[in-house]
Design an enzyme around this catalytic site. Structure first.
Site, PDB file in Angstrom:
ATOM      1  CG  HIS A 166      20.620 -25.635  24.327  1.00  0.00           C
ATOM      2  ND1 HIS A 166      20.610 -25.901  25.384  1.00  0.00           N
ATOM      3  CD2 HIS A 166      21.245 -24.759  23.558  1.00  0.00           C
ATOM      4  CE1 HIS A 166      21.008 -24.600  25.887  1.00  0.00           C
ATOM      5  NE2 HIS A 166      21.573 -24.097  24.633  1.00  0.00           N
ATOM      6  CB  CYS A 253      22.498 -29.019  29.422  1.00  0.00           C
ATOM      7  SG  CYS A 253      21.487 -29.337  30.653  1.00  0.00           S
TER       8      CYS A 253
END
Ligand code: CIR
Length: 260
Positions: A166, A253
């Site tokens: 990511h 996250c």
């Protein structure tokens, strides 16, 4: 102006026992469920100590990666957007978060096209950077730009470095105008106009840190990163996140930091 580093609340989802089956880019040992739970609890304590009210959503045993709640939604002020996670096994996490968001946010929009994971989104005071990756595509980024209409923030599409899960695996916002970034991501030039603190070579796994109110929360075990941040004047809190790291998770996250 909405601050990207000051938050009143956080939404989290506890790991369920299925977390041991979480996705990982490189085959390796499963996380230990008991230790994961302990690390997650310490993470919630750290958010609480930073002045955030933590609200806990239901576990989702059918979704091993659901503890990484950031990938299913984006929250900016009183507006939330439900995202479209790019991994097929995670798609259902979007539907699962809708009711929790609708109960709290003034407006909730949905990304209905393409794919976009929250881990690929970095919010600053003036824009929303979206890193294209194996999980996030252009169609999803365009749909996100529509969904963020009420915030007035423009979306800028950038690139995630190759083989990096990511965009935010490699960067974090640490101050209104300051980004902490790996050298490989900063080299792309995407942070022009921002102050950049470069992650010490070899400590790249520390780059997924979070600034929450007065503290920077980072993983233990990265002394040069800690020293760099303290030297730059930040108050640093370190916590263990080794079990999440086994399935490519980091600190950003595991929560949706919010101001609803
Ligand atoms: C996944 O591959 O989707 C999870 N195992 C890890 C997700 C980490 N999410 C994030 O950094 N935003």
């Amino acid at each position: 102006m909405i601050s990207p580093v000051r938050f009143r609340q956080a939404l989290v989802r506890p790991p369920s026992p299925s977390v041991v089956d979480g996705l990982r880019a490189i085959d390796g040992p499963n996380p230990d469920y008991g230790r994961f739970v302990d690390e997650h609890r310490a993470y919630l304590d750290a958010l609480d100590a930073a002045g955030v009210t933590v609200e806990v959503m239901d576990e989702l045993p059918g979704y091993p990666d659901a503890v990484f709640v950031e990938d299913a939604a984006l929250c900016i002020g009183t507006h939330a957007a439900v995202l479209r996670p790019g991994a097929p096994s995670r798609a259902g996490e979007a539907d699962a978060v809708v009711a929790d968001l609708e109960a709290r946010f003034a407006t909730v929009a949905r990304v209905e096209l393409g794919f976009v994971d929250g881990g690929d989104i970095l919010v600053t005071t003036s824009e929303v950077l979206v890193g294209l990756s194996a999980r996030t595509d252009r169609v999803g980024s365009d749909a996100l730009a529509q969904a963020l209409g009420p915030t007035g923030l423009p979306v800028r599409v950038v690139e995630t470095p190759p083989d990096v899960l990511h965009f935010k695996t490699d960067c974090a916002i640490v101050d209104e105008g300051t980004i902490f970034s790996t050298a490989r991501l900063a080299a792309s030039g995407c942070f022009e106009g921002y102050e950049v603190i470069v992650c010490p070579d070899g400590e790249e796994p520390a780059a997924n840190l979070i600034r929450v109110n007065d503290v920077v929360l980072m993983r233990t075990g990265f002394p040069r990163t800690e020293r760099t941040l303290r030297g730059a004047g930040y108050t640093v809190v370190t916590i263990d996140a080794d079990e999440a790291a086994r399935i490519d998770g980091g600190l950003s996250c595991m929560s949706l930091r919010c101001n609803w």
